[in-house]
Design a protein around this motif. Structure first.
Motif, PDB file in Angstrom:
ATOM      1  N   ILE A 253       0.607  -1.276  -0.063  1.00 28.16           N
ATOM      2  CA  ILE A 253      -0.191   0.195   0.062  1.00 28.16           C
ATOM      3  C   ILE A 253       0.537   1.525  -0.027  1.00 28.16           C
ATOM      4  CG2 ILE A 253      -1.705   1.023   1.488  1.00 28.16           C
ATOM      5  CD1 ILE A 253      -3.093  -1.597   2.346  1.00 28.16           C
ATOM      6  N   ASP A 254       0.999   2.386  -0.756  1.00 30.49           N
ATOM      7  CA  ASP A 254       0.873   3.060  -0.909  1.00 30.49           C
ATOM      8  C   ASP A 254       1.316   4.106   0.949  1.00 30.49           C
ATOM      9  OD1 ASP A 254       2.318   5.870  -1.025  1.00 30.49           O
ATOM     10  OD2 ASP A 254       0.119   6.841  -2.083  1.00 30.49           O
ATOM     11  N   PRO A 255       3.091   4.337   0.698  1.00 33.71           N
ATOM     12  CA  PRO A 255       3.324   4.537   2.205  1.00 33.71           C
ATOM     13  C   PRO A 255       2.786   5.791   2.205  1.00 33.71           C
ATOM     14  CG  PRO A 255       5.370   4.938   0.567  1.00 33.71           C
ATOM     15  CD  PRO A 255       4.077   4.473  -0.528  1.00 33.71           C
ATOM     16  N   LYS A 256       2.241   6.638   1.744  1.00 28.23           N
ATOM     17  CA  LYS A 256       1.462   8.290   1.976  1.00 28.23           C
ATOM     18  C   LYS A 256       0.441   7.687   2.547  1.00 28.23           C
ATOM     19  CE  LYS A 256       3.650  10.815  -1.711  1.00 28.23           C
ATOM     20  NZ  LYS A 256       3.860  11.247  -3.086  1.00 28.23           N
ATOM     21  N   LEU A 257      -0.196   6.408   2.810  1.00 27.07           N
ATOM     22  CA  LEU A 257      -1.457   6.600   3.226  1.00 27.07           C
ATOM     23  C   LEU A 257      -1.465   5.976   4.208  1.00 27.07           C
ATOM     24  CD1 LEU A 257      -3.761   4.885   0.591  1.00 27.07           C
ATOM     25  CD2 LEU A 257      -3.874   7.065   0.765  1.00 27.07           C
ATOM     26  N   THR A 258      -2.555   6.275   5.019  1.00 22.13           N
ATOM     27  CA  THR A 258      -2.473   5.517   6.643  1.00 22.13           C
ATOM     28  C   THR A 258      -3.411   4.593   6.455  1.00 22.13           C
ATOM     29  OG1 THR A 258      -2.401   8.186   7.605  1.00 22.13           O
ATOM     30  CG2 THR A 258      -3.149   5.963   8.867  1.00 22.13           C
ATOM     31  N   ILE A 259      -3.110   3.743   7.405  1.00 22.03           N
ATOM     32  CA  ILE A 259      -4.400   1.821   6.961  1.00 22.03           C
ATOM     33  C   ILE A 259      -4.574   1.855   8.360  1.00 22.03           C
ATOM     34  CG2 ILE A 259      -4.116   0.040   6.812  1.00 22.03           C
ATOM     35  CD1 ILE A 259      -0.556   0.025   5.697  1.00 22.03           C
ATOM     36  N   HIS A 260      -6.141   2.364   8.709  1.00 18.15           N
ATOM     37  CA  HIS A 260      -6.830   2.221  10.016  1.00 18.15           C
ATOM     38  C   HIS A 260      -7.538   0.572   9.043  1.00 18.15           C
ATOM     39  CE1 HIS A 260      -7.553   6.126  10.654  1.00 18.15           C
ATOM     40  NE2 HIS A 260      -7.354   6.147   9.281  1.00 18.15           N
ATOM     41  N   LEU A 261      -7.115  -0.561   9.866  1.00 11.71           N
ATOM     42  CA  LEU A 261      -7.867  -1.780  10.660  1.00 11.71           C
ATOM     43  C   LEU A 261      -8.734  -1.387  11.712  1.00 11.71           C
ATOM     44  CD1 LEU A 261      -3.817  -3.292  10.901  1.00 11.71           C
ATOM     45  CD2 LEU A 261      -5.417  -3.264   8.686  1.00 11.71           C
ATOM     46  N   VAL A 262     -10.404  -2.773  11.254  1.00 12.45           N
ATOM     47  CA  VAL A 262     -10.526  -2.451  11.884  1.00 12.45           C
ATOM     48  C   VAL A 262     -11.071  -4.370  12.273  1.00 12.45           C
ATOM     49  CG1 VAL A 262     -13.591  -3.587  11.707  1.00 12.45           C
ATOM     50  CG2 VAL A 262     -12.732  -1.145  10.186  1.00 12.45           C
ATOM     51  N   LEU A 263     -11.181  -4.863  13.287  1.00  6.54           N
ATOM     52  CA  LEU A 263     -10.254  -6.053  13.284  1.00  6.54           C
ATOM     53  C   LEU A 263     -10.902  -6.510  14.799  1.00  6.54           C
ATOM     54  CD1 LEU A 263      -6.157  -5.773  14.193  1.00  6.54           C
ATOM     55  CD2 LEU A 263      -7.849  -6.895  12.155  1.00  6.54           C
ATOM     56  N   ASP A 264     -11.538  -7.434  15.159  1.00  6.41           N
ATOM     57  CA  ASP A 264     -12.297  -8.070  15.867  1.00  6.41           C
ATOM     58  C   ASP A 264     -10.914  -8.460  17.304  1.00  6.41           C
ATOM     59  OD1 ASP A 264     -10.815 -10.243  15.612  1.00  6.41           O
ATOM     60  OD2 ASP A 264     -12.775 -11.690  14.772  1.00  6.41           O
ATOM     61  N   ASN A 265     -11.652  -9.153  18.288  1.00  3.30           N
ATOM     62  CA  ASN A 265     -11.272  -9.300  18.996  1.00  3.30           C
ATOM     63  C   ASN A 265      -9.842 -10.800  19.387  1.00  3.30           C
ATOM     64  OD1 ASN A 265     -11.097  -6.874  20.892  1.00  3.30           O
ATOM     65  ND2 ASN A 265     -13.187  -7.537  20.026  1.00  3.30           N
TER      66      ASN A 265
END
Length: 352
Positions: A253-265
């Motif tokens: 993924i483009d290093p300029k982008l922040t990666i928001h992860l939606v995860l369970d537990n």
């Protein structure tokens, strides 16, 4: 010349009003409505034969009703007690059955059956079939079980859910939102004999015997705002595998982008190793669904589509064949991918 009936019927104003309301009713039992109409016809001088034809009942029935109205008045609207044997099993027996079913499990079985209840109440002398009838009348079904979760109150439930929903509604600037999870233990099965195709008037026929060729697991990342999915085959569902997948996302993924992860537990998502790796890579922003709320993770919708369109009726000659077909399905899915329509509008969430 017709002979007048010896059983004369007359009504005062209040009684006639009750009968007229009942005769016009569309919700009262049919038998009561017919008796009310007959009672009014008696008072108006109607002949038994004419009343029977108008109501569509037998002449003897009209005669019997006339006699009852003449003797009992409006009480004749109700059914008389029918003949038959009195109840053999009274309230005490019903209470004993309820106490047996609701108090404790049998000594050896996992749940109560009609036969086991009858054996437990052997001193009463009740049969298994009679136990079943009584249970049906009490709406008790000890043979059924329903999954249940006693979930402790999560004080952060609404805050976490609202945070995830906000990501679904609006992608933060210079960011990508990925919904990530694993789907494990998918069985690779093939039928022993070929499936017969559908024909006019005949559904597809599939052989019930099958061969097992092992199981497969995948990890998937769904881009919430494009609908595209990235799928990887995994052998183990542990922290090392999950970190390896995160590393691949970091590199692709483009290093300029922040990666928001939606995860369970899940255990691999909250382990010390995973937390340490995420802390060392600040471009990853983690948003966890509340406990026991993995349904809020959108990648679960893709897994449902995969199960319905491929896994449920697919045939796979080997574990690798299953993985290959999943990859082909995902590539075809991505060609026409679009984001899911998320209907949450930002209003406060109702109680779960």
């Amino acid at each position: 010349m017709p002979v007048a009936s010896p059983f004369q019927v007359a009504w005062d104003g209040e009684q006639r009003k009750v009968l007229e309301e009942l005769a016009r009713s569309r919700t009262a039992p049919l038998r009561r409505v017919q008796r009310a109409r007959a009672a009014l016809a008696y008072a108006d001088g109607g002949a038994n034969a004419a009343i029977a034809r108008a109501l569509g009942v037998h002449l003897d029935t009209v005669r019997r009703w006339r006699k009852r109205f003449a003797a009992d008045g409006l009480a004749a609207l109700e059914d008389r007690p029918r003949p038959g044997r009195s109840r053999r099993y009274g309230p005490d027996v019903h209470l004993a059955i309820v106490a047996t079913v609701t108090s404790a499990r049998p000594a050896t079985d996992s749940h109560w059956t009609h036969r086991a209840i009858a054996h437990r109440l052997d001193a009463i002398g009740i049969s298994a079939s009679q136990v079943g009838r009584i249970l049906a009348g009490l709406d008790l079904k000890p043979h059924l079980v329903r999954g249940w979760l006693t979930r402790p109150e999560d004080p952060d439930f609404y805050a976490k859910a609202a945070e995830v929903c906000a990501l679904y509604l609006r992608c933060p600037p210079h960011s990508v939102v990925l919904s990530v999870d694993e789907k494990t233990a998918m069985q690779a099965r093939s039928r022993r004999h070929p499936t017969r195709p559908v024909k006019p008037g005949q559904t597809e026929r599939r052989e019930f015997e099958y061969r097992r060729h092992g199981t497969a697991s995948i990890i998937a990342a769904l881009d919430v705002h494009t609908g595209q999915v990235l799928v990887e085959d995994i052998v183990r569902n542990d922290s090392a595998t999950f970190i390896r997948f995160l590393r691949m996302l970091d590199q692709s993924i483009d290093p300029k982008l922040t990666i928001h992860l939606v995860l369970d537990n899940g255990s691999s998502h909250v382990s010390k190793a995973t937390r340490a790796w995420l802390a060392a890579h600040p471009r990853f922003a983690v948003h966890r669904t509340p406990k026991h709320a993995s349904w809020l993770n959108q990648v679960e919708i893709f897994f449902s589509i995969l199960a319905r369109r491929l896994l449920r009726r697919g045939e796979f000659t080997s574990r690798q064949d299953l993985i290959d077909q999943i990859r082909e399905f995902t590539l075809a899915y991505d060609d026409e991918a679009r984001p899911f329509r998320w209907t949450y509008d930002g209003t406060p969430l109702k109680a779960a």
